[in-house]
Design a protein around this motif. Structure first.
Motif, PDB file in Angstrom:
ATOM      1  N   UNK A  72       0.853  -1.178   0.000  1.00 19.33           N
ATOM      2  CA  UNK A  72       0.000   0.000   0.000  1.00 19.33           C
ATOM      3  C   UNK A  72       0.893   1.234   0.000  1.00 19.33           C
ATOM      4  N   UNK A  73       0.880   1.988  -1.099  1.00 20.93           N
ATOM      5  CA  UNK A  73       1.706   3.203  -1.182  1.00 20.93           C
ATOM      6  C   UNK A  73       1.088   4.341  -0.392  1.00 20.93           C
ATOM      7  N   UNK A  74      -0.216   4.529  -0.545  1.00 19.70           N
ATOM      8  CA  UNK A  74      -0.902   5.582   0.197  1.00 19.70           C
ATOM      9  C   UNK A  74      -2.390   5.298   0.228  1.00 19.70           C
ATOM     10  N   UNK A  75      -3.069   6.017   1.091  1.00 24.25           N
ATOM     11  CA  UNK A  75      -4.522   5.909   1.214  1.00 24.25           C
ATOM     12  C   UNK A  75      -5.078   7.321   1.314  1.00 24.25           C
ATOM     13  N   UNK A  76      -6.154   7.567   0.606  1.00 21.55           N
ATOM     14  CA  UNK A  76      -6.826   8.871   0.648  1.00 21.55           C
ATOM     15  C   UNK A  76      -8.270   8.625   1.063  1.00 21.55           C
ATOM     16  N   UNK A  77      -8.728   9.393   2.034  1.00 26.06           N
ATOM     17  CA  UNK A  77     -10.080   9.209   2.556  1.00 26.06           C
ATOM     18  C   UNK A  77     -10.823  10.533   2.463  1.00 26.06           C
ATOM     19  N   UNK A  78     -11.953  10.527   1.776  1.00 25.79           N
ATOM     20  CA  UNK A  78     -12.813  11.701   1.668  1.00 25.79           C
ATOM     21  C   UNK A  78     -14.052  11.443   2.520  1.00 25.79           C
ATOM     22  N   UNK A  79     -14.373  12.401   3.381  1.00 24.79           N
ATOM     23  CA  UNK A  79     -15.511  12.249   4.276  1.00 24.79           C
ATOM     24  C   UNK A  79     -16.447  13.450   4.152  1.00 24.79           C
ATOM     25  N   UNK A  80     -17.724  13.212   4.420  1.00 21.31           N
ATOM     26  CA  UNK A  80     -18.709  14.291   4.399  1.00 21.31           C
ATOM     27  C   UNK A  80     -19.816  13.984   5.389  1.00 21.31           C
ATOM     28  N   UNK A  81     -20.375  15.040   5.935  1.00 22.48           N
ATOM     29  CA  UNK A  81     -21.510  14.955   6.857  1.00 22.48           C
ATOM     30  C   UNK A  81     -22.364  16.199   6.611  1.00 22.48           C
ATOM     31  N   UNK A  82     -23.614  16.134   7.000  1.00 21.79           N
ATOM     32  CA  UNK A  82     -24.488  17.293   6.833  1.00 21.79           C
ATOM     33  C   UNK A  82     -24.013  18.444   7.723  1.00 21.79           C
ATOM     34  N   UNK A  83     -24.571  19.620   7.499  1.00 18.66           N
ATOM     35  CA  UNK A  83     -24.226  20.769   8.348  1.00 18.66           C
ATOM     36  C   UNK A  83     -24.629  20.466   9.789  1.00 18.66           C
ATOM     37  N   UNK A  84     -23.898  21.062  10.717  1.00 18.19           N
ATOM     38  CA  UNK A  84     -24.084  20.739  12.126  1.00 18.19           C
ATOM     39  C   UNK A  84     -25.505  21.013  12.619  1.00 18.19           C
ATOM     40  N   UNK A  85     -26.175  22.014  12.070  1.00 13.42           N
ATOM     41  CA  UNK A  85     -27.528  22.316  12.522  1.00 13.42           C
ATOM     42  C   UNK A  85     -28.573  21.348  11.951  1.00 13.42           C
ATOM     43  N   UNK A  86     -28.140  20.409  11.093  1.00 11.16           N
ATOM     44  CA  UNK A  86     -29.044  19.420  10.511  1.00 11.16           C
ATOM     45  C   UNK A  86     -28.794  18.007  11.062  1.00 11.16           C
ATOM     46  N   UNK A  87     -27.919  17.885  12.032  1.00  5.47           N
ATOM     47  CA  UNK A  87     -27.568  16.572  12.577  1.00  5.47           C
ATOM     48  C   UNK A  87     -28.726  16.020  13.409  1.00  5.47           C
ATOM     49  N   UNK A  88     -29.068  14.758  13.150  1.00 10.75           N
ATOM     50  CA  UNK A  88     -30.086  14.040  13.914  1.00 10.75           C
ATOM     51  C   UNK A  88     -29.513  12.671  14.278  1.00 10.75           C
ATOM     52  N   UNK A  89     -30.312  11.849  14.941  1.00  8.08           N
ATOM     53  CA  UNK A  89     -29.828  10.511  15.284  1.00  8.08           C
ATOM     54  C   UNK A  89     -29.706   9.616  14.056  1.00  8.08           C
ATOM     55  N   UNK A  90     -30.253  10.043  12.916  1.00  7.01           N
ATOM     56  CA  UNK A  90     -30.115   9.286  11.671  1.00  7.01           C
ATOM     57  C   UNK A  90     -29.010   9.846  10.768  1.00  7.01           C
ATOM     58  N   UNK A  91     -28.237  10.765  11.260  1.00  6.32           N
ATOM     59  CA  UNK A  91     -27.181  11.378  10.452  1.00  6.32           C
ATOM     60  C   UNK A  91     -26.215  10.323   9.936  1.00  6.32           C
ATOM     61  N   UNK A  92     -25.808  10.495   8.686  1.00  3.62           N
ATOM     62  CA  UNK A  92     -24.889   9.568   8.039  1.00  3.62           C
ATOM     63  C   UNK A  92     -23.608  10.294   7.665  1.00  3.62           C
ATOM     64  N   UNK A  93     -22.494   9.655   7.918  1.00  2.00           N
ATOM     65  CA  UNK A  93     -21.197  10.136   7.445  1.00  2.00           C
ATOM     66  C   UNK A  93     -20.849   9.308   6.216  1.00  2.00           C
ATOM     67  N   UNK A  94     -20.538   9.979   5.118  1.00  2.00           N
ATOM     68  CA  UNK A  94     -20.076   9.233   3.939  1.00  2.00           C
ATOM     69  C   UNK A  94     -18.552   9.212   3.953  1.00  2.00           C
ATOM     70  N   UNK A  95     -18.005   8.060   3.607  1.00  2.00           N
ATOM     71  CA  UNK A  95     -16.553   7.875   3.627  1.00  2.00           C
ATOM     72  C   UNK A  95     -16.159   7.143   2.355  1.00  2.00           C
TER      73      UNK A  95
END
Length: 133
Positions: A72-95
């Protein structure tokens, strides 16, 4: 606090949301963008959360690849989540994980499995209790 725990200290004065964060002899700022009244001198708390997950995932993958002598030469990880004021218990982080190196399909599959073994992933995937005093 016990030395067997990970600890952090945050301090916020009247600096328009720029928060000082200390942990293990290291120092960073968290902040909010100017559009929200901050000074934009540090990452937002949500970005810091994603950075924790991303860096933990990358480190876990690197440790495994090194131990198993995977090319493995390198690993790149892109992550995203909704804006903080939209976070609920169903919030999903995409990775999205990109592995760079001369890897077999079996190694790629195993590295994807290992990504979910990082301690921050485990923490965020389970109920979290916060006790305030």
């Amino acid at each position: 606090m016990s030395s067997s725990k990970i600890t952090a200290i945050t301090e916020l004065d009247k600096s328009n949301y720029r928060t000082k964060i200390y942990s293990g002899g290291h120092f960073i700022y968290a902040d909010e963008p100017e559009s929200l009244g901050g000074t934009d001198e540090g990452m937002s708390p949500g970005a810091l959360l994603l950075a924790s997950l991303g860096s933990c995932t990358a480190i876990t993958i690197r440790m495994y690849a090194d131990r198993k002598e995977i090319a493995l030469d390198s690993v790149k990880i892109e992550l995203a989540i909704c804006k903080e004021d939209q976070i609920t218990k169903e919030t999903t982080i995409s990775r999205k994980i990109e592995f760079i190196g001369n890897l077999t399909s079996e190694q790629l599959e195993r590295l994807e499995q290992i990504a979910d073994k990082c301690p921050i992933h485990k923490l965020l995937s389970n109920p979290i209790k916060i006790i305030t005093s």
